[in-house]
Design a protein around this motif. Sequence first.
Motif, mmCIF file in Angstrom:
data_model
loop_
_atom_site.group_PDB
_atom_site.id
_atom_site.type_symbol
_atom_site.label_atom_id
_atom_site.label_comp_id
_atom_site.label_asym_id
_atom_site.label_seq_id
_atom_site.Cartn_x
_atom_site.Cartn_y
_atom_site.Cartn_z
ATOM 1 N N LEU A 637 -36.348 -78.244 15.543
ATOM 2 C CA LEU A 637 -35.467 -78.637 16.657
ATOM 3 C C LEU A 637 -34.074 -78.042 16.465
ATOM 4 C CD1 LEU A 637 -36.055 -82.470 17.244
ATOM 5 C CD2 LEU A 637 -36.644 -80.612 18.774
ATOM 6 N N MET A 638 -33.675 -77.892 15.210
ATOM 7 C CA MET A 638 -32.306 -77.444 14.958
ATOM 8 C C MET A 638 -32.077 -76.012 15.441
ATOM 9 S SD MET A 638 -30.586 -79.879 14.071
ATOM 10 C CE MET A 638 -29.087 -78.931 14.021
ATOM 11 N N THR A 639 -33.148 -75.189 15.492
ATOM 12 C CA THR A 639 -32.965 -73.797 15.942
ATOM 13 C C THR A 639 -32.381 -73.765 17.350
ATOM 14 O OG1 THR A 639 -34.978 -73.433 14.688
ATOM 15 C CG2 THR A 639 -34.104 -71.552 15.918
ATOM 16 N N PRO A 640 -33.044 -74.370 18.349
ATOM 17 C CA PRO A 640 -32.434 -74.352 19.685
ATOM 18 C C PRO A 640 -31.081 -75.075 19.729
ATOM 19 C CG PRO A 640 -34.426 -75.734 19.662
ATOM 20 C CD PRO A 640 -34.391 -75.002 18.373
ATOM 21 N N VAL A 641 -30.923 -76.138 18.933
ATOM 22 C CA VAL A 641 -29.652 -76.875 18.974
ATOM 23 C C VAL A 641 -28.513 -75.982 18.496
ATOM 24 C CG1 VAL A 641 -28.372 -78.754 17.888
ATOM 25 C CG2 VAL A 641 -30.658 -79.180 18.782
ATOM 26 N N GLU A 642 -28.765 -75.221 17.418
ATOM 27 C CA GLU A 642 -27.711 -74.350 16.911
ATOM 28 C C GLU A 642 -27.407 -73.219 17.904
ATOM 29 O OE1 GLU A 642 -29.279 -73.400 13.082
ATOM 30 O OE2 GLU A 642 -28.562 -75.269 12.183
ATOM 31 N N CYS A 643 -28.483 -72.737 18.559
ATOM 32 C CA CYS A 643 -28.251 -71.696 19.596
ATOM 33 C C CYS A 643 -27.359 -72.255 20.701
ATOM 34 C CB CYS A 643 -29.572 -71.280 20.235
ATOM 35 S SG CYS A 643 -30.665 -70.470 19.092
ATOM 36 N N ALA A 644 -27.634 -73.503 21.092
ATOM 37 C CA ALA A 644 -26.841 -74.106 22.162
ATOM 38 C C ALA A 644 -25.384 -74.196 21.736
ATOM 39 C CB ALA A 644 -27.386 -75.499 22.463
ATOM 40 N N MET A 645 -25.180 -74.539 20.466
ATOM 41 C CA MET A 645 -23.814 -74.675 19.948
ATOM 42 C C MET A 645 -23.090 -73.335 20.044
ATOM 43 S SD MET A 645 -22.031 -77.101 18.649
ATOM 44 C CE MET A 645 -20.448 -76.511 19.152
ATOM 45 N N VAL A 669 -24.420 -79.203 29.813
ATOM 46 C CA VAL A 669 -25.003 -78.700 28.557
ATOM 47 C C VAL A 669 -24.309 -79.362 27.370
ATOM 48 C CG1 VAL A 669 -25.375 -76.670 27.113
ATOM 49 C CG2 VAL A 669 -25.657 -76.505 29.588
ATOM 50 N N ARG A 670 -22.963 -79.421 27.449
ATOM 51 C CA ARG A 670 -22.225 -80.039 26.327
ATOM 52 C C ARG A 670 -22.625 -81.499 26.161
ATOM 53 N NH1 ARG A 670 -17.798 -77.653 28.791
ATOM 54 N NH2 ARG A 670 -16.733 -79.636 29.149
ATOM 55 N N LEU A 671 -22.693 -82.208 27.298
ATOM 56 C CA LEU A 671 -23.061 -83.641 27.239
ATOM 57 C C LEU A 671 -24.405 -83.816 26.533
ATOM 58 C CD1 LEU A 671 -22.826 -86.619 28.125
ATOM 59 C CD2 LEU A 671 -23.893 -85.995 30.273
ATOM 60 N N ARG A 672 -25.387 -82.988 26.956
ATOM 61 C CA ARG A 672 -26.731 -83.114 26.373
ATOM 62 C C ARG A 672 -26.713 -82.795 24.874
ATOM 63 N NH1 ARG A 672 -28.007 -86.125 30.275
ATOM 64 N NH2 ARG A 672 -28.825 -85.206 32.161
ATOM 65 N N LEU A 673 -25.914 -81.798 24.528
ATOM 66 C CA LEU A 673 -25.860 -81.404 23.116
ATOM 67 C C LEU A 673 -25.255 -82.537 22.273
ATOM 68 C CD1 LEU A 673 -26.284 -79.152 21.039
ATOM 69 C CD2 LEU A 673 -23.958 -78.401 21.483
ATOM 70 N N TYR A 674 -24.135 -83.095 22.762
ATOM 71 C CA TYR A 674 -23.511 -84.191 22.005
ATOM 72 C C TYR A 674 -24.485 -85.360 21.869
ATOM 73 C CZ TYR A 674 -19.161 -81.708 23.268
ATOM 74 O OH TYR A 674 -18.189 -80.769 23.451
ATOM 75 N N ASP A 675 -25.193 -85.641 22.967
ATOM 76 C CA ASP A 675 -26.122 -86.783 22.946
ATOM 77 C C ASP A 675 -27.186 -86.617 21.868
ATOM 78 O OD1 ASP A 675 -24.974 -88.341 24.814
ATOM 79 O OD2 ASP A 675 -26.242 -87.730 26.491
ATOM 80 N N ILE A 676 -27.770 -85.420 21.822
ATOM 81 C CA ILE A 676 -28.881 -85.260 20.849
ATOM 82 C C ILE A 676 -28.329 -85.245 19.421
ATOM 83 C CG2 ILE A 676 -29.007 -82.741 21.044
ATOM 84 C CD1 ILE A 676 -31.971 -83.006 20.445
ATOM 85 N N LEU A 677 -27.160 -84.632 19.228
ATOM 86 C CA LEU A 677 -26.617 -84.585 17.858
ATOM 87 C C LEU A 677 -26.283 -85.995 17.353
ATOM 88 C CD1 LEU A 677 -24.351 -81.418 18.006
ATOM 89 C CD2 LEU A 677 -26.498 -81.693 16.770
ATOM 90 N N ALA A 678 -25.832 -86.849 18.264
ATOM 91 C CA ALA A 678 -25.480 -88.223 17.843
ATOM 92 C C ALA A 678 -26.708 -88.961 17.329
ATOM 93 C CB ALA A 678 -24.860 -88.976 19.010
ATOM 94 N N LEU A 679 -27.916 -88.527 17.766
ATOM 95 C CA LEU A 679 -29.128 -89.226 17.335
ATOM 96 C C LEU A 679 -29.725 -88.636 16.060
ATOM 97 C CD1 LEU A 679 -30.887 -89.669 20.795
ATOM 98 C CD2 LEU A 679 -29.792 -91.443 19.452
ATOM 99 N N LEU A 680 -29.380 -87.387 15.765
ATOM 100 C CA LEU A 680 -29.961 -86.749 14.567
ATOM 101 C C LEU A 680 -29.116 -87.079 13.336
ATOM 102 C CD1 LEU A 680 -30.801 -83.242 16.058
ATOM 103 C CD2 LEU A 680 -32.456 -84.937 15.287
ATOM 104 N N PRO A 681 -29.709 -87.043 12.139
ATOM 105 C CA PRO A 681 -28.909 -87.303 10.937
ATOM 106 C C PRO A 681 -27.870 -86.193 10.737
ATOM 107 C CG PRO A 681 -31.271 -87.125 10.413
ATOM 108 C CD PRO A 681 -31.134 -86.808 11.852
ATOM 109 N N PRO A 682 -26.569 -86.538 10.547
ATOM 110 C CA PRO A 682 -25.517 -85.509 10.459
ATOM 111 C C PRO A 682 -25.797 -84.468 9.368
ATOM 112 C CG PRO A 682 -24.555 -87.692 10.596
ATOM 113 C CD PRO A 682 -26.009 -87.893 10.467
ATOM 114 N N LYS A 683 -26.495 -84.865 8.310
ATOM 115 C CA LYS A 683 -26.781 -83.902 7.233
ATOM 116 C C LYS A 683 -27.520 -82.671 7.757
ATOM 117 C CE LYS A 683 -25.485 -85.907 3.265
ATOM 118 N NZ LYS A 683 -24.137 -86.161 3.802
ATOM 119 N N THR A 684 -28.307 -82.868 8.849
ATOM 120 C CA THR A 684 -29.141 -81.751 9.314
ATOM 121 C C THR A 684 -28.309 -80.665 10.005
ATOM 122 O OG1 THR A 684 -29.606 -83.008 11.314
ATOM 123 C CG2 THR A 684 -31.267 -83.067 9.599
#
Length: 1977
Positions: A637-645, A669-684
């Motif tokens: 999941l982090m691959t697309p998330v990092e691309c979005a960033m 896009v920013r809203l969605r990105l912040y939302d998903i990151l808030a749910l994932l463990p910050p270490k990832t």
Amino acid sequence: MELAHSLLLNEEALAQITEAKRPVFIFEWLRFLDKVLVAANKVDVKEKQKKLVDQLTGLISSAPGPPTRKLLAKNLATLYSIGDTFTVFQTLDKCNDIIKSKDDTPAYLPTKLAAVACVGAFYEKMGRMLGSSFPDTINNLLKALKSAESQGRGEILLSLQKVLNGLGGAAASCHRDIYKNARSLLTDRSMAVRCAVAKCLSELQNEAVFMWTTELENMATLCFKALEGSNYGVRVAVAKLLGTVMATALMPKQAAVMRQNVKRATLEEVLELMATGFLRGGSGFLKSGGEMLKGGASVSREVRVGVTQAYVVFVTTLGGQWLERNFATFLSHVLDLVSHPRATQTHVEAVYSRRCVSFMLRATLGSLLGEKAQIAAGKEICQAISKQMRAVEAVVNDLNGENKTGAADVSASQHVMVCALKELGSIVQSLSATSSPLIQEPSIGLLETVTSVLLHPSMAARLAAAWCLRCIAMALPYQLTPLLDRCAERINNLKSSPEAVSGYSFAMAALLGGVHQCPLGIPHSKGKLVVSIAEDLLRTAAQNSRLSLQRTQAGWLLLGALMTLGPSLVRYHLPKMLLLWRNVFPRSQKELEAEKARGDSFTWQVTLEGRAGALCAMRSFVAHCPELLTEDVIRRLMTPVECAMTMISHVPAIIKVHGAHLKASAAMVRLRLYDILALLPPKTYEGIFNALLRELVAEFTLTDNSSNTTTSLLRSLCHYDDSVLMGSWLQETDHKSIEDQLQPNSASGSGALEHDPSSIYLRVPVGEAIPGPLPLGVSVIDASVALFGVVFPHVSFKHRLQMLDHFAECIKQAKGVRQQSVQLNIFTAVLSALKGLAENKSTLGPEEVRKSALALVMGALDNSNPILRCAAGEALGRMAQVVGEATFIARMAQTSFDKLKSARDVVSRTGHSLALGCLHRYVGGIGSGQHLKTSVSILLALAQDGSSHEVQTWALHSLALIVDSSGPMYRGYVEPTLSLVLTLLLTVPPSHTEVHQCLGRCLGALITTVGPELQGNGATISTIRSSCLVGCAIMQDHSDSLVQAAAISCLQQLHMFAPRHVNLSSLVPCLCVHLCSSHLLLRRAAVACLRQLAQREASEVCEYAMSLAKKAGDGKKVANLNITETGLEGALFGMLDHETDRKLCSDIHDTLGHMLSSLAVEKLSHWLKLCKDVLAATTDVGGAVAFEVEKDEDSEKKDEMDDDIMFTGLGEDDKPKPSVAPRWVTRVFAADCLCRIILLCENADKAHFDLAAARSAKSKNPKGDLLVLHLSDLIRMAFMAATDHSNQLRMAGLQALEDIIKKFASVPEPEFPGHVILEQYQANVGAALRPAFSPDTPSDITAKASQVCSTWIGSGVVSDLNDLRRVHNLLVSSLDKAQAGKGSSSQLYSESATTMEKLAVLKAWAEVYVVAMKIKKEAEAKPDKTIRSGDEDEDDLGADVLPPDSLITLVQPELPSLSRLWLAMLRDYALLTLPAEFSSQLPPDGGAFYTPETIDTARLHYRGSWAPVLHAVALWLNSTGFGACEEKEEVSSKVPALHSGALSTAKTFEESVKDRMHLMLGVSIEFLCFPRPEEPIEHVMSCLQALSTLLESPCAKTHIAEDQLLAVELLNVLHRLLLTRDPPVIQLQVTAVVQEIIRAALNHLQQQKSNKGKVKEGQIDSQLILGEGGETGELVPGSSLVFASMELLVFILVRHLPQLNTRVKESPSHVPMRPQRLPEESARLVANTVAILAELPLLCSPAGSMTILPTVLFLITGVLRETAVKTADNSVSTSVSAALQGIKTIIISPVARVDNLQTQWSALVRSSLASVLEDSQPDESRPDLDEISMLTAITLFLLSASNELVGVTVLQKGCMERFRNALNSSDPWVQARCYQLLLSVFQHSTRPLSTPYIHALAPLLVEKLKAVERSRPKTAAELQAVQEGIKVLENLVGMGEEQNPLRRSFTRSPRVVLGFLLTVLIIILTPRDEISRGAPD
């Protein structure tokens, strides 16, 4: 304080106390007087009246505070109304003079106010008695009004209100003057004055006709003006005034109309006037028409909200019936409001207007109409929607553009649609299953209408329609699957229409999002359907540019919604999803650059929307399927998330090139990105922290945002307790949904679905009716703030410092309004970060980070915005918590101390005082103890600052925080704080409600601090307690609801600590009145307090509430009270119908629950009637019909009444209005109460379930009440509930029915012996069950009904086969359904629902079969004779007596198919119980009744139903010899093709036996190894019964005996079960299983021996080796059956007879216990155990036997010793007889005959006998030893082991001694038994054994018999003893051989023998009655 309790004021006592305490003393006296005057003797009062009047009037001029003046006025008025009225005019003049006085000094003000209050009270109490003095008084008050300051204005207006109230119509001459003077004050600066005017005018309009006729328009305009800039209190008061005036104008009071001929206003005019306020505000009629039409400025929000409330008051005043009749007009009017261009000038304004209109509809429709009327309203709304939709379609289809205004109409229609659909959804959802007529009636076409809106051009309308469909599916879950299918079909058919793609995808997403609320779910295949549609949409998006955007959005929306179905479904589609997500984003930096280079603005828009959609689906996946988030999945999941960033950083450049219209998509896009990151463990995502933090900080510091948007999270991040400072308690009012609009942060309360379509499938936040995401601009900032809080704790200190410095810089750069916005956002982010640090237990960082943070926070403590100050205080506290160092905390505290000492401005004083409170709150009492003294002294000083009420509020609030957090450390400051609180309560004007609220908080905290000490009687404690009570009394009398609520919670605290001192007789009535309050917080407080009181003193609470109802009945007017003859409990049931607040409803449930527990058994009829009345109100009643009849009857009587008393208030007749019929939720609760009542009665008294006992009790005590006498009502209630429309109610009804059957099944009918009372209700039960088996019934109800069926059939109530057949046929029909295989075509619910239903049916059949077999077995066990006689007398008995095997005849025909289904079910269950690591071995296509997709839910259903099935299968296998008699041709096509069915035909019988044994034992052992604690005891019993039944069968016996390890395993498991489960029934059942195992092993051994016996050679050796122990006699633990059995049996024995354990005896703490008789169950258990023990040696080889025999004999003799206790009736307990039997079994065992063990055996027998002899020794400590049982044991040894015992003199001596003792016993019964035992010894064939006994004991025997001559037998027992003795003698004489030495001794003295016998003969011939009298010799 006690000195104040006298009729006259104790002036001496008053003079002696200090100045400061006097006001409290006076107030306490006035309080006492208030109570005592009403109850006092009139003569006493008249005697002291003069003095009293002087004292009271004297107090007027002593400058009393607000509460004192109120009480003073009340007392004076009461005094005059009770005593003489001679001097009343003097007193009145005196007051008027004070009011006229020109003295305007502040010191004189309290006196003036007191005089004003007195005048008001006089008129209110005495009214027309005061004659014509009123014009002067009124003029006087009005003059004073003109020159008074705000406090005076408020008091005068309230007084005028009272004057008007007292005088009624008599004051007509002054009405106009009052109106003119008061109306101008409606726009007063002071909000308290506005409220007072509104109340005064409300009173005036009761009589002043002109207000609602000629002045109506002016009144409306005035009210609109009054609402401008108003606060909540003013809005409520003005709305009440406006609504009431409008309602009166429409339906005037008859009395007023008759007096003056007035023109009534029409409904149109009234609504038009109200609409003016809603659309144009207060500017109304003053502008010229042209200007009004042009628009101009929009309405102020306060006016709109106020008018909205007025609409609700207007409709509520007119009542439910009026609304029902005029609903169409009302609906079209409110929908016109929201379509008016002035209401929708901007998008946010439109949302606000929609909110208001929705509130109007919900508040009226939702609470005023009954269920039937709501259905009618639903039809109206539906017609309105279709009418709008037709208009829209006309515009859309009008291609030539002839209709120019069309576009505006369409945009206006969207708002109408949203309101109408939202209300329709709410109606259907609140009606739940009762709304089915609305959905099903074709003439309405509701579903068609709603689905047609899915094609509306506007997105808001499409979303509203989708939401409405979701509500319909939630209410009627059977609609869910058809609706999904319908939408899927339409999407496929209408792919080319953008609206259709968008609308139908919204609908599908909404429906999928609702599945979690439907327990029965949807078929698994629907998930695949959704995925295929979504994929198709995404794939075809690029083909047609007109549809690209909609298809992309729709595809991702559907995938996001799919995720809400949870991991069990998503698991199958995850690989595909991961691939889709990866492909949406560019793979590398290079691709990203290439992408930037090409593409136009449209492709970019589609791309951004697509990526936002993909991120949204990912967010949904992470939120709803956490179980699937493995490390690998997170990495992918982090691959697309990092691309979005990465992409986000390039977006500004793209927007520059392609235009600003892409900004919204980029923000999404920013809203969605912040939302998903808030749910994932910050270490990832540590790698992207830098880029991410740059984005986040830029977001909330508004770097790239020109508008001043503020976050909405600040209030939620501040502490809930600070709501009084921020005003956020408005969140807790009934008007929350509209009051939100008036909060200061951006777009507050403007939530709407169209802001974020994804919210349509997410869970609705608790307390919300519909999701309301905020506008995108606010949501992005909110998300960035939340994510900042998550990330901050993981960021390095260096970066933290940079950010904090950057924040300070941003605040400095910004100016004016923007600075406020930036500061608010930054503070919210900092708070969020500090909260994150605290939750992660991290620190803030080194000194420079702290410094920077502290500077930031301290700067805001002096900000002029109170919300910012609040946030700064909170941040300071959090910082102290995170840093946690004493020096840092001290520094912070010192800063605030210094500032507070020097500062004079309100802002710094409030900010820093809160800072102190927050420091204490977060560091706690111990961390901040050293600053406590300073903090308290400073805050106490600030709290007395009368010049600024704001400072007082903040100081008191902080003080409350300190008291709360310091706990016991505050004890030393309680007295000064308490006296300050009292002083302020007595002096602060009531208009400053915030100060009073904070005083309430302080008082509550102080009560908690003193705590249980409050019960004490010491002087200081008594003073503290009385001060608390006075404080509560002052607050209870305050006009503000929040202050009253604080008073109630303080009293609740007091009641908890010192219940004796809280006067319930005044508190309970006060709480009852508050139950009808219009303020939610007050209702909550009242119910919470009642809940606590009902826990302890339910009966007192109910009595006091009833006394209040009686007062109301006696004509004493009690304000809006809803307590009638049903008492408080009836009122609470009524509240459940219109309260929607969750907390409140839960407290009402608890309160009723406590009352029920305490009172239901005593007041049974009352509670049953309550439940019955609630349940009897079906949906067919209610609505207008029921009410109209009542109206007509009343109207005739009313004509005869005097017109003045005809109407006391508008629409409020003297009788309470008929409220709505109880709603389904309340009825479900009533059905639950019914079940609880049955349970309570069961625990209370057995007579509740015994008709004969109940009738006799009733005849003795007619008031007594027993449940069985109400059986017909119980059945009727259960029947009503079970046959209702509402599914929840049907479930509750079936549950009640099952409880009734279980509890009453065995209650006999006294008048018809042999029958039970439930027989007469067969028809009702059948009728209640039948509907549950109809094809369209949901699975859960059918499952429950099957359970009830089996309970009914198995209860044995029904005696007629035909009656039984009716219910039996229902089960047969459902069995056919269960036989239809998996995956039937028309599936509405998920596969697990089908599983549940089928398993419930199989379980029901299993239970019936178990009962049938039990009856059959009992019948077979009875002797034939009884059955035959039954046949002969058949004519007499009639045909209704069931032959004992009839039940089995009903089950027999179904058995072939049932047995197969049962076995298949057990096979499934066995597979499902396998541990997770074997999951790969599960069949890929599921089992007979479950599918692989629903495996998790299926497990639960199997877990609930396997046990009875196991028992049934065991019975079936046993009765058919393991299915040996199954005919092959019976394999019918009906039975589903079970996965092992195909193989079973080829198996041999032995193999199938083996398989079935393994299945049965496997399931049983698996369960018994780990029975979960929550497993019902019945499951354990069923399992054990199944095992013992199974092992009765020869096949099973062979199987278990051949596999010894299996038997050992089973025994070990049973041993473990005994360790965890205590009930004796289980232990008994375990012994039964053990017995079967041992018998199986014995049989097997016998068989082996007989087989070996046929082989002649080596016979002896082989016999010796057979059995456990072989030649060596060694038993190996783990593989030895005997050892396992011994372990288990010893455990049981030691559990029931701990004394057997020698270690227990040896332990130093052991107290020797006297043997005592065991309870019946224990005795049976011990007996069974001993019987098994005695059989164990037979399982061993001779050597093996010798290994265990010492233990076995030790245990058995031990049992004998411990349980041989004498009883009154000389009976022998089962355990003793079992022990004796065991001894015999062992002594005659074959081991004795084995030669090489002879010596061992002899030693064993002798030592055993020695033990018995020792145990039977006479002993003072055991007077109740049963010597006969012991003698019997000794005799058994002598008779059975004679060889081993001959010549052992020690033993012989002992035995003789025991016999001698028995012969000499004083108990004739002991003698008799001893003679019998002796006889058997004397007659023993082994002479060497018997001879010594004859020698030793015969002479004694003869002596005993000779003694008969001297004392003749007096009782039958003595006579029997003599007879037994003679028998022995006869036998001795008859012992033939000459050499018998005794014979010789007898022949030497024949005279002796003969004389002896003659004497005895005489005695025997003496008649019995003489013996008993003791005849003389």
